[in-house]
Structure formats: structure tokens, C-alpha cells
Scaffold this motif. Structure first.
Motif, PDB file in Angstrom:
ATOM      1  N   ALA A 119       0.811  -1.220   0.000  1.00 24.90           N
ATOM      2  CA  ALA A 119       0.000   0.000   0.000  1.00 24.90           C
ATOM      3  C   ALA A 119       0.847   1.274   0.000  1.00 24.90           C
ATOM      4  O   ALA A 119       0.434   2.293  -0.559  1.00 24.90           O
ATOM      5  CB  ALA A 119      -0.933  -0.003   1.207  1.00 24.90           C
ATOM      6  N   VAL A 120       2.027   1.238   0.614  1.00 20.41           N
ATOM      7  CA  VAL A 120       2.826   2.476   0.720  1.00 20.41           C
ATOM      8  C   VAL A 120       3.801   2.653  -0.440  1.00 20.41           C
ATOM      9  O   VAL A 120       4.236   3.778  -0.700  1.00 20.41           O
ATOM     10  CB  VAL A 120       3.594   2.541   2.060  1.00 20.41           C
ATOM     11  CG1 VAL A 120       2.640   2.468   3.235  1.00 20.41           C
ATOM     12  CG2 VAL A 120       4.660   1.466   2.162  1.00 20.41           C
ATOM     13  N   LEU A 121       4.145   1.585  -1.123  1.00 16.71           N
ATOM     14  CA  LEU A 121       5.094   1.732  -2.241  1.00 16.71           C
ATOM     15  C   LEU A 121       4.600   2.703  -3.311  1.00 16.71           C
ATOM     16  O   LEU A 121       5.411   3.475  -3.863  1.00 16.71           O
ATOM     17  CB  LEU A 121       5.403   0.362  -2.851  1.00 16.71           C
ATOM     18  CG  LEU A 121       6.392  -0.505  -2.060  1.00 16.71           C
ATOM     19  CD1 LEU A 121       6.554  -1.876  -2.702  1.00 16.71           C
ATOM     20  CD2 LEU A 121       7.752   0.172  -1.902  1.00 16.71           C
ATOM     21  N   ASP A 126      11.051   7.455   0.137  1.00 17.21           N
ATOM     22  CA  ASP A 126      12.492   7.272   0.269  1.00 17.21           C
ATOM     23  C   ASP A 126      12.807   6.626   1.615  1.00 17.21           C
ATOM     24  O   ASP A 126      13.764   5.859   1.731  1.00 17.21           O
ATOM     25  CB  ASP A 126      13.213   8.621   0.157  1.00 17.21           C
ATOM     26  CG  ASP A 126      13.021   9.262  -1.203  1.00 17.21           C
ATOM     27  OD1 ASP A 126      13.512   8.697  -2.185  1.00 17.21           O
ATOM     28  OD2 ASP A 126      12.357  10.321  -1.276  1.00 17.21           O
ATOM     29  N   ILE A 127      11.996   6.986   2.614  1.00 20.32           N
ATOM     30  CA  ILE A 127      12.135   6.420   3.960  1.00 20.32           C
ATOM     31  C   ILE A 127      10.758   6.015   4.466  1.00 20.32           C
ATOM     32  O   ILE A 127       9.796   6.776   4.342  1.00 20.32           O
ATOM     33  CB  ILE A 127      12.753   7.448   4.947  1.00 20.32           C
ATOM     34  CG1 ILE A 127      14.182   7.792   4.560  1.00 20.32           C
ATOM     35  CG2 ILE A 127      12.716   6.914   6.376  1.00 20.32           C
ATOM     36  CD1 ILE A 127      14.815   8.847   5.449  1.00 20.32           C
ATOM     37  N   ALA A 140       8.604  -7.809   5.916  1.00 20.02           N
ATOM     38  CA  ALA A 140       8.173  -6.536   5.340  1.00 20.02           C
ATOM     39  C   ALA A 140       9.351  -5.579   5.176  1.00 20.02           C
ATOM     40  O   ALA A 140       9.449  -4.855   4.175  1.00 20.02           O
ATOM     41  CB  ALA A 140       7.086  -5.909   6.206  1.00 20.02           C
ATOM     42  N   VAL A 141      10.248  -5.555   6.164  1.00 23.83           N
ATOM     43  CA  VAL A 141      11.443  -4.707   6.061  1.00 23.83           C
ATOM     44  C   VAL A 141      12.311  -5.147   4.885  1.00 23.83           C
ATOM     45  O   VAL A 141      12.792  -4.324   4.095  1.00 23.83           O
ATOM     46  CB  VAL A 141      12.240  -4.728   7.380  1.00 23.83           C
ATOM     47  CG1 VAL A 141      13.600  -4.049   7.201  1.00 23.83           C
ATOM     48  CG2 VAL A 141      11.451  -4.033   8.490  1.00 23.83           C
ATOM     49  N   LYS A 145      13.413  -2.884   1.640  1.00 19.16           N
ATOM     50  CA  LYS A 145      14.831  -2.687   1.292  1.00 19.16           C
ATOM     51  C   LYS A 145      15.103  -3.124  -0.160  1.00 19.16           C
ATOM     52  O   LYS A 145      15.895  -2.507  -0.872  1.00 19.16           O
ATOM     53  CB  LYS A 145      15.725  -3.471   2.258  1.00 19.16           C
ATOM     54  CG  LYS A 145      15.621  -3.039   3.722  1.00 19.16           C
ATOM     55  CD  LYS A 145      16.165  -1.626   3.950  1.00 19.16           C
ATOM     56  CE  LYS A 145      17.670  -1.544   3.802  1.00 19.16           C
ATOM     57  NZ  LYS A 145      18.376  -2.265   4.888  1.00 19.16           N
ATOM     58  N   GLN A 146      14.421  -4.189  -0.599  1.00 18.64           N
ATOM     59  CA  GLN A 146      14.585  -4.659  -1.980  1.00 18.64           C
ATOM     60  C   GLN A 146      14.085  -3.624  -2.985  1.00 18.64           C
ATOM     61  O   GLN A 146      14.534  -3.605  -4.137  1.00 18.64           O
ATOM     62  CB  GLN A 146      13.841  -5.983  -2.164  1.00 18.64           C
ATOM     63  CG  GLN A 146      14.509  -7.161  -1.459  1.00 18.64           C
ATOM     64  CD  GLN A 146      13.616  -8.395  -1.391  1.00 18.64           C
ATOM     65  OE1 GLN A 146      12.566  -8.444  -2.029  1.00 18.64           O
ATOM     66  NE2 GLN A 146      14.039  -9.383  -0.609  1.00 18.64           N
ATOM     67  N   HIS A 147      13.178  -2.769  -2.549  1.00 14.72           N
ATOM     68  CA  HIS A 147      12.679  -1.695  -3.410  1.00 14.72           C
ATOM     69  C   HIS A 147      13.460  -0.393  -3.212  1.00 14.72           C
ATOM     70  O   HIS A 147      13.029   0.668  -3.691  1.00 14.72           O
ATOM     71  CB  HIS A 147      11.192  -1.452  -3.144  1.00 14.72           C
ATOM     72  CG  HIS A 147      10.290  -2.508  -3.711  1.00 14.72           C
ATOM     73  ND1 HIS A 147       9.999  -3.668  -3.031  1.00 14.72           N
ATOM     74  CD2 HIS A 147       9.639  -2.592  -4.905  1.00 14.72           C
ATOM     75  CE1 HIS A 147       9.182  -4.412  -3.763  1.00 14.72           C
ATOM     76  NE2 HIS A 147       8.952  -3.787  -4.909  1.00 14.72           N
ATOM     77  N   GLY A 148      14.562  -0.471  -2.492  1.00 13.75           N
ATOM     78  CA  GLY A 148      15.412   0.701  -2.322  1.00 13.75           C
ATOM     79  C   GLY A 148      14.916   1.703  -1.301  1.00 13.75           C
ATOM     80  O   GLY A 148      15.337   2.875  -1.321  1.00 13.75           O
TER      81      GLY A 148
END
Length: 563
Positions: A119-121, A126-127, A140-141, A145-148
Motif C-alpha cells: 500500500a505504501v510503495l 524514500d524512507i 516486510a522490512v 529494502k529490496q525496493h530501495g
């Protein structure tokens, strides 16, 4: 259960001369002397002692300067709502590019889940910064991280064996943290991170931080800390004491003032108990039966009219929650009468029709009534979602850790505190879980048997039982979890008792020594106490004040009647 007077630990002459023997006895029984009474904010534990708080602040400062997108992921209870409102109250005036996201508990589960990540992507963060959640969100973390996306976790819940691979973790309960207070609520952790951010701004000569009124944030800290029922240890008592001061002097936000008005609270004498039983339930109602974004919006409302609208809606949702709870409680009583629980330390109940947002309250009510550890489950998306409340002597997270270690396929997910936890199971595992959890809890109780006594502050003299003393004791200290409200014992003739509300008892009491008449109230005890009518008993009670048509009236809240 027997009544027993709390022993005194401190010499009585340590107190001011205007403190009565009653007031001195109350404080000394809790090991509070003038050196620990009413501490200033400067006596809080230092921000530097909270591991990685400065690292989190530096990441936030750099993100604000670079115009990076910060997504704040909160939680759907009062602690999560106040944490979210607090961080937004700091970051927005600093010009941060920040948005908040409160998961819907019915669709996304607890905390930072994969559903929340999905939902947040689209918000292109950025953070991602969590408040009051995230310490068990390993998968989830990793996905973020995989999405930068960088991840800052701020939480206070107990971690499991492996910490998530976040960029920064601020949690006094993580193994590497030596912060003296392990009882900070989620809002307390968020407040410390914002204090660290203020230090970074000042170190770098950035005066924009001076626009943020940090003292006003303490009202949010007090509400979230009290609502989450964390222990009021040394540090939390300072935070709550100064938060209460802001609330009592009308220095809280417009939204909080609207909540106080709708709840009928008197600001001048506002207590921890009123926040716990009047303000917190209304905030929590949004997350339990609707959407906690409403609670955050109320806390951050910019106009009195908007704040009043939000507060009235929260009040309506709380009434709806009560109706749902009463129906579930009646159904639970039927279940309990049908299952053999007398010789078991745990009550496990499951009904797929029960409201997921209310099972935690039901577990708490049943725990208080039966003095047993209670697990209550309902069904959601093919899983059993459960909420648990621990009886005295039980640590839920330790028990669930043991269950997960011995039966790794049993529990899908769990987390929480020693006294309150959430978990999920496959429906096929419910009966087995209900059987296996009993010896685990029983082993804890064997190692740490609960006390079969009700501690009191002794007997009050007839002249001490008055409104002025009740008000003074109410505001004398910060009372709550770990620092119990003063309670006394006297002998009363129970002249009459009648049921009011949902199993509450209204008592007409005659104090034996003086013959004075008093009104009493005992919550959720009518069926237990009706048998005591027209008899004389030792009663443990608290001094309460009822406000009616501008007048103060003394009421005794009955805690326990000794047979």
C-alpha cells in the motif's frame, strides 16, 4: 483473596508538614519520598542513552534537507495514534515531505505487514518510519529494502529472536539498548527520537526547530502512555506528570480539548484514571470498529468546529463498540459455562462471528473477572486472529516464545507485551493450541505464584473520607500501572445493593465506626456481590469524586469485599 495493609518503607518525617498521616502512608507504601515526588523534566533519562535515537534523527534531518519522501506507518490503537500525531506535529512545521499511513487492522493485519508495504510503495517513499510497530516485521522490512526504501523502526514491543534488517532500530527492549526504562510506550520512543532531532537541528545551527512547541507534545505522550497501560516507572511518571500539567492548564491541542469536553472530564483535576477510561477508549474505538485515521485527524484538528465533529464521531464509535462488546461478553459467558476451566490456568475461546477489533477488550474483561489468562480468537481471511491478556504471574511473550520453539508450525505470527499480545493460528490448530498453552502458563505460575491478597493503604478515619481528600489524593501523584491508585479498607454494613448498567453494582454503605452513609459503585461485580447485602464486611475501596450539576460528591469505588 484477603485484604492486607501495604507496609511502609520510608520514615514519615521525610514529607512536608502539611501532609496528613494518610497522605504520608500512601506515599511511603509506594516508596515515594520528597526526592522522587514531582520531578522536573530535566530529570528524564538522557536521549543519548536510547540506542540509535541519534542515528534516526540524523537520517530524518538529512531526508528533510534533501526533500525526500517520508512515509510514517502508525498503528491502530491510541498509542499508535498519539505517536503518529506527535511525529507529524514535529516534522510538518519543519517542512518535511511527510505523509502518514495507518493500516486497516481488518484488511492488513498488525503493524508493518506485506499488505502495508504494497500500500505504501505507490507513495514513492524514500524512507518508511514506523511508530509503535515494526520490531517483528522482518519480511516486510526486507521487501522495502529490496525496493530501495530506507527503514527506520521506532517501537517498544518485545522483539523475537531475530531483529529485522532495518537501517535504524530505536527500541529500548532490543538487546543492544541500555536505556534504563524498558517501559516506554510507543509514543515515548517517538518523543525521544523527536528530542534527538531537536538536538541535531541545534547542533547544526538550524533555528527552524524553535517553531516546534515541544512542551505541547507532552499531552500526547501522557495519553498514549496511559492508554497503552505500560508501567509508570520513574521515567514514565515524569512524562505523564508533565503531560497532565499541559492538559490541566489547557495547553493541549484543539482536538484533545474537544475529546475532553465530549468525555465530560474536568481539566483542572484530570487524572490518569479518566484518561484511561474516558479518553483512551474513544480514541481506540476508531481503530477497533472503523479507521484510526479518524483518531489521528482528531488529535491534529486545526479548528474547534472540526475537532468537535471528530470528537463526537469518536464518541459515537465508542458507544457502538460498547454494544458489540456487551453482546460478545454474553456469548462468552455461555461458552465458559459449557467448557471445564476450573482447574486450568487459561481460558481459550473462539467464535468466528466475533468482531476482531473488540476481542482484546473481551479478553481483558474475562481476565479481570476470572483471574485467569485469556485468549480470544475470531476468524479473518482463513486464519484465527487472537488477542490475549495475562493474569498475574504470567508473561505472554515468553509463553508464546516457548510455544513457537516447541511447536514451530503452531503459531503463524505473534507479538506484544508481557501482559497483552496478539497472535494468529490456522483454524485446525485451535484445539491443540488450547490444550498445549495450559502447561506452559502453569509452569510460569508455579515459578511465580500470584499473591492471594489485595493490598490496601490501611483504614481511613471517618473525617478523612471526604471530597477534599479524594481530590488531593487524585492529583498527589501519577497513579497507574505499577503505581496503584490509593485504596483503603474499612468495615461497612451493606444496607442495599442493586444492579446498574452491565453487571455493575450500586451499593448503599454504612461505615461501622461512624455510622456515616456512603454511596458505592463496583464495576462488573453485581452478580458476585449481591450475596453480601444486609451483612457487615471489610471492604477495599478508592475515594472517587462524582461531578453533578456543578457539585462534587464523594463516591467509594469498591475494589474487593472480603467474605
Amino acid at each position: 483473596m484477603k485484604l492486607q495493609d501495604n507496609p511502609c518503607y520510608i520514615e514519615l518525617d521525610n514529607y512536608p508538614i502539611d501532609f496528613s498521616p494518610c497522605h504520608r502512608r500512601v506515599l511511603s507504601g509506594r516508596q515515594i519520598d520528597t526526592a522522587t515526588l514531582k520531578k522536573p523534566l530535566t530529570d528524564l533519562y538522557s536521549v543519548s542513552q536510547l540506542s540509535q535515537a541519534k542515528s534516526a534523527a540524523i537520517r530524518l534531518y538529512d531526508a528533510i534537507q534533501a526533500g525526500q519522501q517520508i512515509v510514517l506507518v502508525g498503528d491502530y490503537d491510541a498509542d499508535g495514534a498519539t505517536s503518529t500525531a506527535l511525529v507529524l506535529s514535529v516534522l510538518q512545521p519543519l517542512g518535511a515531505k511527510v505523509v502518514s499511513f495507518i493500516p486497516n487492522r481488518f484488511e492488513m493485519g498488525y503493524g508493518l505487514s506485506q499488505a502495508v508495504v504494497d500500500a505504501v510503495l505507490p507513495l514513492t517513499p524514500d524512507i518508511v518510519m514506523t511508530v509503535d510497530n515494526g520490531i517483528t516485521a522482518n519480511a516486510a522490512v526486507d521487501s522495502l529494502k529490496q525496493h530501495g526504501v530506507a527503514v527506520i523502526i521506532t517501537d517498544h514491543h518485545l522483539p523475537t529472536h531475530c531483529l529485522p534488517d532495518a537501517d535504524v532500530i530505536v527500541n529500548p527492549n532490543q538487546p543492544s539498548c541500555d536505556f534504563p526504562s524498558k517501559c516506554l510506550a510507543g509514543v515515548g520512543v517517538a518523543f525521544y527520537v523527536m528530542l534527538a532531532l531537536r538536538q541535531i537541528y541545534r547542533e547544526r545551527g538550524d533555528a527552524r526547530i524553535d517553531a516546534v512547541d515541544y512542551s505541547a507534545l507532552l499531552a500526547l505522550v501522557a495519553i498514549g502512555t496511559i492508554a497503552d497501560v505500560v508501567e509508570l516507572d520513574y521515567n514514565n511518571r515524569i512524562l505523564v506528570e508533565h503531560g497532565l500539567k499541559q492538559l490541566r492548564h489547557n495547553r493541549a491541542s484543539i482536538g484533545i480539548n474537544a475529546l475532553l469536553e465530549v468525555s465530560g472530564c474536568d481539566k483542572k483535576t484530570l487524572s490518569v484514571e479518566e484518561i484511561a477510561f474516558q479518553i483512551a477508549p474513544r480514541l481506540n474505538a476508531a481503530g477497533r470498529v472503523a479507521d484510526m485515521q479518524l483518531g489521528v485527524d482528531c488529535l491534529l484538528a486545526k479548528t474547534p468546529m472540526l475537532a468537535k465533529d471528530y470528537a463526537l464521531e469518536l464518541d459515537r464509535l465508542n458507544r457502538e463498540r460498547k454494544a458489540i462488546e456487551n453482546e460478545m461478553k454474553a456469548q462468552a459467558q455461555v461458552w465458559i459455562e459449557q467448557i471445564p476451566t476450573a482447574n486450568q490456568p487459561v481460558i481459550c475461546l473462539c467464535d468466528e462471528t466475533w468482531h476482531e477489533g473488540v476481542i482484546g477488550i473481551l479478553a481483558g474483561r474475562l481476565k479481570s473477572r476470572y483471574q485467569k489468562t485469556v485468549f480470544v480468537f475470531t476468524q479473518n481471511n482463513g486464519l484465527l486472529k487472537g488477542s490475549a491478556r495475562a493474569a498475574e504471574g504470567v508473561n505472554l511473550v515468553q509463553a508464546l516464545n516457548a510455544m513457537a520453539s516447541d511447536y514451530p508450525e503452531m503459531i503463524r505470527h505473534y507479538g506484544g507485551h508481557a501482559k497483552a499480545a496478539g497472535l494468529s493460528l490456522l483454524p485446525a490448530h485451535f484445539v491443540q493450541f488450547s490444550t498445549l498453552i495450559n502447561p506452559i502458563i502453569d509452569a510460569q505460575l508455579t515459578a511465580n505464584p500470584p499473591k492471594q491478597v489485595v493490598l490496601t493503604d490501611g483504614e481511613l478515619l471517618p473525617y478523612e473520607m471526604n471530597v477534599d481528600n479524594a481530590i488531593f489524593l487524585k492529583t498527589l501523584e501519577v497513579w497507574g500501572n505499577g503505581m496503584p491508585m490509593p485504596r483503603f479498607r474499612n468495615t461497612f454494613f451493606i444496607d442495599a445493593i442493586r444492579g446498574v448498567g452491565d453487571n455493575h453494582a450500586q451499593l448503599s454503605l454504612i461505615e461501622q465506626q461512624s455510622g456515616r452513609h456512603f454511596k458505592g459503585i463496583a464495576f462488573d461485580k453485581f452478580k458476585d456481590y449481591y450475596k453480601f447485602r444486609q451483612n457487615t464486611h471489610q471492604i477495599a475501596y478508592q475515594l472517587n469524586v462524582n461531578h453533578w450539576q456543578g457539585k462534587h460528591q464523594l463516591s467509594l469505588q469498591v475494589i474487593h469485599i472480603e467474605e
